[in-house]
Design an enzyme around this catalytic site. Structure first.
Site, PDB file in Angstrom:
ATOM      1  N   LYS A  90      32.856  45.276  49.373  1.00  0.00           N
ATOM      2  CA  LYS A  90      31.426  45.556  49.210  1.00  0.00           C
ATOM      3  C   LYS A  90      31.032  46.813  49.975  1.00  0.00           C
ATOM      4  CE  LYS A  90      29.836  41.785  46.954  1.00  0.00           C
ATOM      5  NZ  LYS A  90      28.902  41.717  45.828  1.00  0.00           N
ATOM      6  N   TYR A 132      37.035  46.530  43.405  1.00  0.00           N
ATOM      7  CA  TYR A 132      36.040  45.453  43.316  1.00  0.00           C
ATOM      8  C   TYR A 132      36.509  44.478  42.244  1.00  0.00           C
ATOM      9  CZ  TYR A 132      31.279  43.558  43.681  1.00  0.00           C
ATOM     10  OH  TYR A 132      30.184  42.748  43.883  1.00  0.00           O
ATOM     11  N   GLU A 149      27.493  37.070  51.938  1.00  0.00           N
ATOM     12  CA  GLU A 149      28.356  37.054  50.752  1.00  0.00           C
ATOM     13  C   GLU A 149      29.200  35.787  50.704  1.00  0.00           C
ATOM     14  OE1 GLU A 149      28.871  38.824  48.070  1.00  0.00           O
ATOM     15  OE2 GLU A 149      27.456  40.433  48.500  1.00  0.00           O
ATOM     16  N   ASP A 150      29.176  35.129  49.559  1.00  0.00           N
ATOM     17  CA  ASP A 150      30.132  34.081  49.218  1.00  0.00           C
ATOM     18  C   ASP A 150      30.163  32.918  50.210  1.00  0.00           C
ATOM     19  OD1 ASP A 150      30.617  35.608  47.062  1.00  0.00           O
ATOM     20  OD2 ASP A 150      32.647  36.192  47.573  1.00  0.00           O
ATOM     21  N   ARG A 199      33.182  30.217  49.429  1.00  0.00           N
ATOM     22  CA  ARG A 199      33.064  30.259  47.976  1.00  0.00           C
ATOM     23  C   ARG A 199      33.268  31.699  47.512  1.00  0.00           C
ATOM     24  NH1 ARG A 199      30.400  31.948  44.125  1.00  0.00           N
ATOM     25  NH2 ARG A 199      28.966  33.003  45.547  1.00  0.00           N
ATOM     26  N   ASN A 230      32.735  35.725  37.773  1.00  0.00           N
ATOM     27  CA  ASN A 230      33.871  36.541  38.188  1.00  0.00           C
ATOM     28  C   ASN A 230      34.919  35.681  38.872  1.00  0.00           C
ATOM     29  OD1 ASN A 230      33.084  39.268  37.501  1.00  0.00           O
ATOM     30  ND2 ASN A 230      31.490  39.096  39.055  1.00  0.00           N
ATOM     31  N   ASP A 288      23.462  38.381  48.659  1.00  0.00           N
ATOM     32  CA  ASP A 288      23.757  39.089  47.412  1.00  0.00           C
ATOM     33  C   ASP A 288      24.063  38.138  46.270  1.00  0.00           C
ATOM     34  OD1 ASP A 288      24.178  41.578  45.988  1.00  0.00           O
ATOM     35  OD2 ASP A 288      26.308  41.066  45.992  1.00  0.00           O
ATOM     36  N   ASP A 289      24.683  36.995  46.553  1.00  0.00           N
ATOM     37  CA  ASP A 289      25.028  36.047  45.490  1.00  0.00           C
ATOM     38  C   ASP A 289      23.772  35.436  44.875  1.00  0.00           C
ATOM     39  OD1 ASP A 289      27.951  36.150  45.967  1.00  0.00           O
ATOM     40  OD2 ASP A 289      27.376  35.284  47.887  1.00  0.00           O
TER      41      ASP A 289
END
Length: 578
Positions: free
Chosen positions: A190, A119, A262-263, A172, A427, A285-286
């Protein structure tokens, strides 16, 4: 044994007959070659002598028989030979492709050592290099050219009982920007944590990347790039494909299949969440996972600073998905403490690329989601000036701007407050707003610090500070586990406040004494399970759970749903009791 030397049989009782005396057995037929190259059932040298005879593997495997524990030791020794974390990442991915159970046994027993590899922060580098290191497909790659065929393509996935999907469009990725199809490293990583941290059976999960193209010209020109070589598609074509994908998931896997976003880029993330949340089992999740882990850290920090939540002033460096999600969850938390919504929002300030978000800002750029937190205040653009002016007690970085929490900013925070709270959550590590060392040194060791990626302990004046890692991995595996186990169809925002409080409650006095606002990473399995327990109680109390009857012993109920190494072959091949 069969009609050819390549085949062996495994007997198992069907679910219908397993509790009946004399029930008929079913035989699962598998070629020995399929066994060796099926990571779900293959266990390498752990195959016993008797099994080798039954499967006609004698001579194919060398004569040594290794127990699983010895195999784990061999994996760790091999990993330690690599100097670069990317090489370790590739080795672990190959292990997952060869022997899935061994991969997860290693992950579960060496979580603290391996999470930074599987991760953050290494997964960021893995995504950058994903096209070059691509070896074996893992997950479904959809493209903008697949319109009208999404349901059919999902059917190409060999598992039929998918209960959770992590999906990205790669626009992203972490703080790295548009990585296109290379973003598949995020859903893969994930979902590995779904199993390693919460015990979700891996065969129930599916990584998905939807390739709309990329605006990263370097990728388009890269001869190794595995994605579409075109600019990103936007507008109706994008929306129509997303609608088709969501509908196809429900048609293929059912209403309770969890879809974790995600992203996605900021401009899509919020609107897609608002659009799909009412009618699908989904969360972002973001936005929501990051908010939950950040609020958990803030709630834990109150045990150190002695302040109440509403006595703080929160300043966010960044006004994207993570910052706005956290800000909104903070408002919910204060409302539950009896604070009016308007008063709660006065406590929260945000900075975007154009400066402090204030009403009538001459440079504009204030979207609907940001406008909620706009203040009647002077237009300031310098973070140092802003910190001096509004005197925040809590400074949260979610901007992916390396080093933006400068020495002067940190010293100003320390001058304003005895124990300032400083979270550098971006991150990977090289995008963090400051390092743990910088935060502790420039606040004379008085700050409460947490980061998104791991940092080593810092010793100042003979006291060692252990920086907490405010990582979404503390939240999303437990959330997903409870949703799947309970058959939830709708994921409310309150799920993430329940999770935040459950996480904060697990920060003990001894952790706080070390400067931690999160439990040590070695406790993350227990943390995930305890969050799942709290959410299971919440889902049944609020009538979100569809699995009936309600289990009296919810701990035993959840344990019965978890992955284990000694599962019958029938379960390994997809016949799981979910």
């Amino acid at each position: 044994m069969g009609q050819s030397n390549e085949k062996f049989y495994c007997e198992c009782r069907s679910k219908k007959d397993k509790n009946k005396n004399g029930g008929q057995t079913k035989k699962l037929l598998m070629k020995s070659s399929e066994y060796l190259y099926n990571p779900r059932v293959c266990k390498g040298l752990a195959v016993s002598t008797r099994e080798r005879e039954e499967m006609e593997l004698r001579g194919i495997l060398p004569p040594a028989v290794r127990c699983r524990n010895l195999q784990v030791k061999a994996v760790i020794q091999n990993l330690d030979r690599f100097e670069e974390n990317l090489s370790k990442y590739i080795y672990l991915r190959n292990l997952q492709d060869f022997d899935e159970e061994l991969f997860y046994k290693v992950m579960m027993e060496h979580t603290e050592k391996l999470m930074p590899i599987v991760y953050t922060p290494t997964v960021g580098l893995a995504c950058i290099k994903y096209s070059t290191i691509f070896h074996r497909p893992r997950g479904i790659f959809l493209t903008v050219h697949d319109g009208g065929r999404i349901h059919h393509i999902l059917g190409n996935w060999p598992e039929r009982n998918v209960k959770a999907i992590v999906v990205t469009d790669g626009e992203r990725i972490l703080g790295l920007g548009d990585l296109g199809a290379n973003g598949m490293g995020i859903p893969v990583g994930k979902l590995a944590l779904y199993t390693a941290l919460a015990g979700i059976p891996p065969e129930l999960t599916l990584p998905v990347t939807i390739d709309f193209g990329t605006n990263n010209q370097k990728l388009i020109e890269d001869p190794f790039y595995i994605g579409l070589r075109q600019k990103r598609v936007k507008g109706p074509e994008y929306n129509d494909l997303m609608d088709e994908f969501m509908e196809a998931v429900v048609q293929r896997y059912g209403r309770s299949c969890l879809i974790q976003f995600e992203d996605f880029g900021n401009h899509n993330a919020f609107r897609l969440l608002e659009k799909y949340k009412p009618n699908y089992c989904t969360f972002n999740d973001d936005i929501q996972g990051t908010a939950s882990v950040a609020v958990a850290g803030i709630l834990a920090s109150l045990k150190i600073t002695g302040l109440k939540l509403a006595q703080n002033i929160f300043l966010f460096q960044g006004a994207g998905e993570a910052a706005l999600g956290t800000a909104n969850l903070l408002v919910m938390a204060m409302e539950q403490d009896g604070v009016q919504s308007e008063e709660a929002m006065k406590k929260i300030w945000l900075i975007d690329s154009k400066g402090l978000i204030v009403k009538n800002r001459p440079t504009g750029g204030i979207t609907e989601h940001k406008a909620r937190f706009a203040k009647d205040y002077q237009n300031l653009t310098s973070l140092e000036e802003i910190v001096k002016s509004i005197k925040p007690t809590v400074l949260i970085g979610a901007s992916a701007q390396r080093g933006v929490f400068t020495e002067n900013v940190l010293q100003t925070m320390a001058n304003n407050h005895k124990q300032p709270v400083i979270f550098a959550l971006s991150n990977p590590t090289d995008k963090a707003e400051c390092t743990a060392s910088d935060a502790y040194i420039h606040t004379e060791g008085r700050c409460v610090f947490a980061s998104g990626s791991p940092f080593e302990p810092v010793t100042i004046n003979e006291k060692t500070h252990y920086p907490g890692q405010g990582n979404n991995a503390y939240i999303f595996p437990g959330v997903a586990f409870a949703i799947m186990a309970c058959g939830v169809h709708y994921v409310s925002d309150e799920v993430f406040l329940v999770s935040a409080k459950a996480l904060a409650d697990q920060v003990r006095k001894e952790h706080l004494a070390e400067g931690r606002v999160y439990p040590p990473l070695k406790k993350i399995h227990d943390v995930s399970f305890n969050i799942a327990i709290k959410l299971t109680q919440y889902f049944y109390a609020e009538d979100f759970a569809t699995r009936r009857p309600e289990p009296h012993d919810k701990i035993a109920f959840l344990r019965s749903k978890q992955y284990n190494y000694a599962r019958p072959l029938s379960i390994k091949l997809g016949r799981h009791p979910y």
